[in-house]
Design an enzyme around this catalytic site. Structure first.
Site, short mmCIF file in Angstrom:
data_model
loop_
_atom_site.label_atom_id
_atom_site.label_comp_id
_atom_site.label_asym_id
_atom_site.label_seq_id
_atom_site.Cartn_x
_atom_site.Cartn_y
_atom_site.Cartn_z
N ASP A 1 0.43 -1.04 0.25
CA ASP A 1 0.02 -0.16 -0.14
C ASP A 1 0.76 1.16 -0.31
O ASP A 1 1.48 1.09 0.47
CB ASP A 1 -1.30 0.07 1.01
N TYR B 1 1.03 0.24 15.16
CA TYR B 1 0.21 0.40 14.24
C TYR B 1 0.96 1.48 13.02
O TYR B 1 0.97 2.58 13.13
CB TYR B 1 -0.50 0.60 14.49
N LYS C 1 -2.70 -1.99 7.91
CA LYS C 1 -2.72 -3.46 8.16
C LYS C 1 -1.82 -3.82 7.22
O LYS C 1 -2.00 -3.88 5.92
CB LYS C 1 -4.49 -3.66 8.07
P1 13P Z 1 -5.51 -0.40 4.66
O1 13P Z 1 -4.54 -1.65 5.99
O2 13P Z 1 -5.84 -1.00 3.51
O3 13P Z 1 -4.54 0.80 4.38
O4 13P Z 1 -6.29 0.41 5.80
C1 13P Z 1 -6.37 0.89 7.29
C2 13P Z 1 -7.25 1.71 7.90
O5 13P Z 1 -6.74 1.63 9.19
C3 13P Z 1 -7.99 1.05 6.84
O6 13P Z 1 -9.73 1.38 8.45
MG MG Z 2 -4.25 2.70 2.78
MG MG Z 3 -5.02 -1.74 2.78
#
Ligand code: 13P
Ligand code: MG
Ligand code: MG
Ligand code: 13P
Length: 365
Positions: free
Chosen positions: A12, A229, A232
């Protein structure tokens, strides 16, 4: 027949808008790099895949897994895309690039990868799954169903070449160790572990008596690398099909049940993993719900003939309906578990900073 390596490397590097999609200019930049690598002979073929705000380089080559040149190429591609993301003010530009410079291979650097080297069969159907708003353990249940559950895969019962079962390599992401289970004999032993998908994840599936992988997943968890954090670990997976392996339909069948996974909204909530077609890979409601696309290919001499949009088919409409109903059900819990992740998992979110503030307010009771 020569061996080929299939690499799926994802990151990402900036979302459009928020965490919902990838801007066309990033896509363009990605394809330019892939085309260049193909012309220069670094890779045999490519497909640019994506789900939500994650871009995947799906590539074939002859350089084996964890190859420095291939990983450097992926890193440079993500870096170039990050520049574009910054130019266009994309959200979380460079989100998954955790270090300043590439060294050796992508392990611990942020981007996720799933790679396998194998001898291409005369007909080699492969399905590449890409998921957003979830984590690598999300593949545990589908992989178990494909390769070990006769109620999913009738081939385990009636195909003599599958009847003896498969071996599963399971990683313990916390203690950084791995174990191989032989199924069906050790099914109950393995379920003890893979039923906890935040810690134990299936990395590879092998045929019995062979070390050539038939399925592989990406297993990085960003918070374990970054110590905090940072988004994800939206995972990818590749599964080979047919001729002694689960049929394409047996590989897709587990996604007819949108099982609950971790990773929705701020990486802090459980929700259903909704199978979607390529057109619908853009999570929006509460940044979700989590979703998965399936890209089907026939490999021929390393060429990626495809992709076919496997989960866009009508036959997954009921799964989508169930996922949407489950999303409503989970959402009504608001900030309560089990919609919100358990406390141990919340340690890797921004929540501990709130706890810190209240620490001195607690009195002995
Ligand atoms: P991503 O991990 O897809 O960037 O999403 C992060 C997130 O916290 C969406 O609420
Ligand atoms: Mg993202
Ligand atoms: Mg993502
Ligand atoms: P075909 O007869 O269409 O090749 O299908 C074979 C099969 O077993 C599909 O599951």
């Amino acid at each position: 027949m020569a061996e080929i390596t299939l690499s799926i490397i994802k990151a990402d590097v900036g979302g459009y808008v928020g965490h919902s999609d990838v801007h066309p200019e990033l896509r363009k930049c990605c394809v330019v790099q892939l085309e260049k690598a193909k012309k220069e002979g670094l890779i045999i073929d490519y497909c640019q895949g994506e789900v939500g705000d994650d871009i995947a380089l799906i590539i074939t080559h002859n350089r084996g897994v964890e190859n420095e040149e291939i990983h450097r190429f992926a890193w440079d591609t993500f870096t170039a895309m990050t520049q574009v993301a910054k130019e266009y003010g994309q959200y979380g530009a460079g989100q998954d690039l955790l270090v300043d410079a590439f060294s050796g291979n992508l392990k611990g650097m942020g981007p996720g990868f799933a790679e396998m080297t194998f001898e291409e069969r005369p007909s080699e159907p492969v399905i590449v799954f890409l998921a957003d708003k979830t984590e690598p353990g999300a593949w545990n249940m589908p992989l178990f169903r494909m390769f070990a559950d006769p109620f999913n895969t009738i081939g385990l019962v009636i195909d003599p070449s599958m009847h003896e079962g498969f071996r599963f390599e399971v990683l313990d992401l916390i203690e950084e160790r791995k174990i191989i289970f032989s199924l069906p004999e050790e099914m109950y032993d393995m379920l003890v572990f893979i039923g906890s998908p935040s810690r134990y994840v299936i990395k590879h599936v092998f045929r019995k008596g062979s070390d050539e992988p038939v399925a592989v997943t990406s297993t990085q968890r960003l918070f374990l690398m970054a110590g905090k954090y940072v988004g994800k670990d939206d995972p990818v997976m590749a599964v080979r099909c047919q001729s002694g392996l689960p049929a394409v339909g047996e590989v897709l069948e587990p996604f007819s049940f949108p099982h609950a996974v971790a990773g929705w909204m701020r990486g802090s909530h459980h929700g259903p993993l909704m199978p979607v077609g390529i057109e619908d890979d853009t999570p929006t409601r509460f940044d979700g719900p989590p979703r998965v696309v399936g890209l089907g290919f026939q490999l021929k001499n390393g060429k990626l003939i495809g992709p076919r949009d496997m989960l866009g088919d009508k036959s997954f409409d009921n799964a989508r309906k169930l996922a949407l109903d489950a999303a409503d059900y989970f959402r009504r819990h608001g900030p309560f578990e089990p919609h919100r992740l358990p406390l141990e998992e919340m340690e890797y979110t921004t929540m501990p900073n709130v706890l810190k503030k209240l620490k001195d307010r607690f009195k002995p009771a």
